[in-house]
Scaffold this motif. Sequence first.
Motif, PDB file in Angstrom:
ATOM      1  N   ARG A 272      28.423  69.978 179.278  1.00  0.00           N
ATOM      2  CA  ARG A 272      28.152  70.500 178.134  1.00  0.00           C
ATOM      3  C   ARG A 272      26.607  70.750 178.066  1.00  0.00           C
ATOM      4  O   ARG A 272      25.873  69.710 178.519  1.00  0.00           O
ATOM      5  CB  ARG A 272      28.829  69.730 177.066  1.00  0.00           C
ATOM      6  N   LEU A 273      26.054  71.924 178.054  1.00  0.00           N
ATOM      7  CA  LEU A 273      24.582  72.061 177.995  1.00  0.00           C
ATOM      8  C   LEU A 273      23.842  71.587 176.529  1.00  0.00           C
ATOM      9  O   LEU A 273      24.150  72.194 175.733  1.00  0.00           O
ATOM     10  CB  LEU A 273      24.158  73.637 178.296  1.00  0.00           C
ATOM     11  N   SER A 274      23.167  70.682 176.827  1.00  0.00           N
ATOM     12  CA  SER A 274      22.423  70.159 175.455  1.00  0.00           C
ATOM     13  C   SER A 274      21.473  71.037 174.965  1.00  0.00           C
ATOM     14  O   SER A 274      21.256  71.163 173.754  1.00  0.00           O
ATOM     15  CB  SER A 274      21.899  68.851 175.836  1.00  0.00           C
ATOM     16  N   ASP A 275      20.978  72.045 175.763  1.00  0.00           N
ATOM     17  CA  ASP A 275      19.900  72.818 175.443  1.00  0.00           C
ATOM     18  C   ASP A 275      20.406  74.202 175.089  1.00  0.00           C
ATOM     19  O   ASP A 275      20.834  74.988 176.135  1.00  0.00           O
ATOM     20  CB  ASP A 275      18.884  73.016 176.794  1.00  0.00           C
ATOM     21  N   ARG A 276      20.802  74.374 173.924  1.00  0.00           N
ATOM     22  CA  ARG A 276      21.513  75.573 173.162  1.00  0.00           C
ATOM     23  C   ARG A 276      20.355  77.063 173.525  1.00  0.00           C
ATOM     24  O   ARG A 276      21.301  78.049 173.310  1.00  0.00           O
ATOM     25  CB  ARG A 276      21.552  75.546 171.970  1.00  0.00           C
ATOM     26  N   SER A 277      19.324  76.853 174.138  1.00  0.00           N
ATOM     27  CA  SER A 277      18.645  78.142 174.338  1.00  0.00           C
ATOM     28  C   SER A 277      18.504  78.461 175.853  1.00  0.00           C
ATOM     29  O   SER A 277      17.547  79.379 176.248  1.00  0.00           O
ATOM     30  CB  SER A 277      17.050  77.937 173.976  1.00  0.00           C
ATOM     31  N   VAL A 278      19.495  77.975 176.452  1.00  0.00           N
ATOM     32  CA  VAL A 278      19.762  78.158 177.798  1.00  0.00           C
ATOM     33  C   VAL A 278      19.754  79.755 178.162  1.00  0.00           C
ATOM     34  O   VAL A 278      19.285  80.438 178.821  1.00  0.00           O
ATOM     35  CB  VAL A 278      20.563  77.344 178.580  1.00  0.00           C
ATOM     36  N   PHE A 279      20.815  79.988 177.199  1.00  0.00           N
ATOM     37  CA  PHE A 279      21.197  81.890 177.407  1.00  0.00           C
ATOM     38  C   PHE A 279      20.677  82.440 176.055  1.00  0.00           C
ATOM     39  O   PHE A 279      21.487  82.555 174.959  1.00  0.00           O
ATOM     40  CB  PHE A 279      22.322  81.977 177.464  1.00  0.00           C
ATOM     41  N   PRO A 280      19.281  82.746 175.713  1.00  0.00           N
ATOM     42  CA  PRO A 280      19.057  83.056 174.430  1.00  0.00           C
ATOM     43  C   PRO A 280      19.633  84.546 174.160  1.00  0.00           C
ATOM     44  O   PRO A 280      19.769  85.262 174.918  1.00  0.00           O
ATOM     45  CB  PRO A 280      17.393  83.444 174.898  1.00  0.00           C
ATOM     46  N   GLY A 281      20.083  84.393 172.884  1.00  0.00           N
ATOM     47  CA  GLY A 281      20.569  85.637 172.296  1.00  0.00           C
ATOM     48  C   GLY A 281      22.215  85.623 172.668  1.00  0.00           C
ATOM     49  O   GLY A 281      22.886  86.394 172.046  1.00  0.00           O
ATOM     50  N   ALA A 282      22.844  84.756 173.453  1.00  0.00           N
ATOM     51  CA  ALA A 282      24.224  84.537 173.385  1.00  0.00           C
ATOM     52  C   ALA A 282      24.933  84.168 172.204  1.00  0.00           C
ATOM     53  O   ALA A 282      24.189  83.245 171.610  1.00  0.00           O
ATOM     54  CB  ALA A 282      24.499  83.830 174.625  1.00  0.00           C
ATOM     55  N   SER A 283      25.949  84.743 171.875  1.00  0.00           N
ATOM     56  CA  SER A 283      26.826  84.396 170.774  1.00  0.00           C
ATOM     57  C   SER A 283      27.685  83.230 171.099  1.00  0.00           C
ATOM     58  O   SER A 283      28.586  82.751 170.216  1.00  0.00           O
ATOM     59  CB  SER A 283      27.429  85.579 170.264  1.00  0.00           C
ATOM     60  N   VAL A 284      27.890  82.598 172.083  1.00  0.00           N
ATOM     61  CA  VAL A 284      28.536  81.679 172.629  1.00  0.00           C
ATOM     62  C   VAL A 284      27.777  80.356 173.012  1.00  0.00           C
ATOM     63  O   VAL A 284      26.793  80.434 173.407  1.00  0.00           O
ATOM     64  CB  VAL A 284      29.661  82.131 173.681  1.00  0.00           C
ATOM     65  N   SER A 285      28.615  79.107 172.962  1.00  0.00           N
ATOM     66  CA  SER A 285      27.983  77.959 173.331  1.00  0.00           C
ATOM     67  C   SER A 285      28.695  77.722 174.869  1.00  0.00           C
ATOM     68  O   SER A 285      29.711  77.580 175.058  1.00  0.00           O
ATOM     69  CB  SER A 285      28.274  76.835 172.364  1.00  0.00           C
ATOM     70  N   PRO A 286      27.702  77.663 175.999  1.00  0.00           N
ATOM     71  CA  PRO A 286      28.284  77.527 177.191  1.00  0.00           C
ATOM     72  C   PRO A 286      28.250  76.221 177.590  1.00  0.00           C
ATOM     73  O   PRO A 286      27.739  75.384 177.377  1.00  0.00           O
ATOM     74  CB  PRO A 286      27.046  78.212 177.972  1.00  0.00           C
TER      75      PRO A 286
END
Length: 554
Positions: A272-286
């Motif tokens: 689980r990626l702790s950095d939610r800004s890895v994919f800026p603008g994405a509407s899902v949690s990767p």
Amino acid sequence: MQPTNPHASEEDADPGPFTALEQVLDGKELPPKTRRDPLERLAGRLHRGEISCQEFVEWADLRLTGGKSEKRTKASGRMGEGRREAGAHATPWSLACWIADQVVGAGGSVLDPACGCGHLLVAAALTGRVGSDAGSYHGWDICPQRVAAARIGLWLATGRRGCIGDFCQVRVVDALLDAPEVRVGGIVANPPFVSIRALTRSRGRGYVQSLRTAYPGLTGNFDLYLPFLLRFREWLEKGGRYASIIPASFWSSQYSRRAREELWPNLRAVFRLSDRSVFPGASVSPEIIVGQAGGDRLLCSPKVFRLIPSDQGYRSELAEGTVHAFGPPAASHKSASGSHLATALGEVAEVQAGTPGYQARTISQALMESGSSANEPDTLPFVVSGCIDPYRLRAVPLRFMGRRWTSPVLPLRVLTAGKRELYESPKVLVAGVSRGLEAAFDDRGRALGVSIYAIRSPLVRWECLLALLNSPAMACWYRRRFAGKELSGGYFGVNRSSLVEIPIPDAWLANPEATEEVSHLVRQRCLVESGPQVADLDRQIAGIVEDLLGSVLL
């Protein structure tokens, strides 16, 4: 037998900038109208090694998707229109290297079935563990320009040996309907996240139907990333490994159940990626799943890790929680000693959704401003998820289906008998998207937009429902139990299947008099908008909830 794509089209006669660059680098003739000077200057810099493979693929991706630089995209939280429409979220370089390192074996071959401009393939090449010949690299994409960019990036990453045309296994192909037969040692993937509605708009209903025919496991409103996952075992050699980025909703969505069942026996780990800004603008949690084909079957849930950015790229640490192949298990509302403490909400209350998505456009067209409804005497105020605050419904301007409203009302004539009865009755409303569970009481009758849920119960007082749903402890419990519903920006999604599992204290059901104190506090809280009294009331209500359900919620 490979599924056939009846919608495949011929490549455009115009080579495009990256296909033309590939031809210049390989010394081939260009069409007469192609501007040679800029291409030759760029080709010269690439031949001299003045541009690294990383710099090239990132630049190519920005050119082809109309996006911003990574730094500007993170700052704005938005992405280019081309990237959004394609569901393409380019893998950041440090994350691409980490993914490649999980998969690539010594002397093996590697596949990216949705390669884009080649971020993951180039990262795999730089591990030094892929086979020495160009045929060890397999990549597929439907865009000729992205494929050309990926081949150029691989040529740079492998020391500019031979010609770019040697990377002939990186090709223009629809991986889901026209993929060639292949067996590789590793798969690295960041498949496109495209909803079925967006896919229908961009590729047509015929394409969606072709996917359903080729993949019987696709059910409901599936997302485009799922058929990629369903092909992993077919594309891997025995013992081959895969690492793929997926949305966190993979673990809870009903339409992804078949893919979970297929991958589960050989799934090794979830990151689980702790950095939610890895994919800026994405509407899902990767998240990232790592698995193996043909290895020992997993007899328990795979380990779950948090993936944390560091100076050396990424590091992982064991995380709390687990994932389930068949969705979250049934709720167990018991204390540590095994005594029963609570009953699931679905057993004592009716939980219903507001406007279903397929009716949203019809409802939008029927809406009108309250001042213009003189000829429509039978109307109800219309609310959306953003109108719901803890304990209060706000009368604020809102947006629904692309239209803005100041004080919208909905004519009763457009409602079914069931919806009219629901909307006119007293009910607890729960926001479908929020940072914490948010619920308010509707005692006047309101029509509900999409992603609002209504709760009615003859057994549980509405004040008690508000106390539970708005408590911080319940929000924490919900996040842990339904981790797959976490969205970007700290938000999470709510739906009926999760709400029915909310625990209701048995003490309240067995003895209604025990609810007098919390009911009194909640009624006071509903009358207060701001000030120190709000914090004091919230603290008292939260304390009562935690005393009753502490061992269940915490």
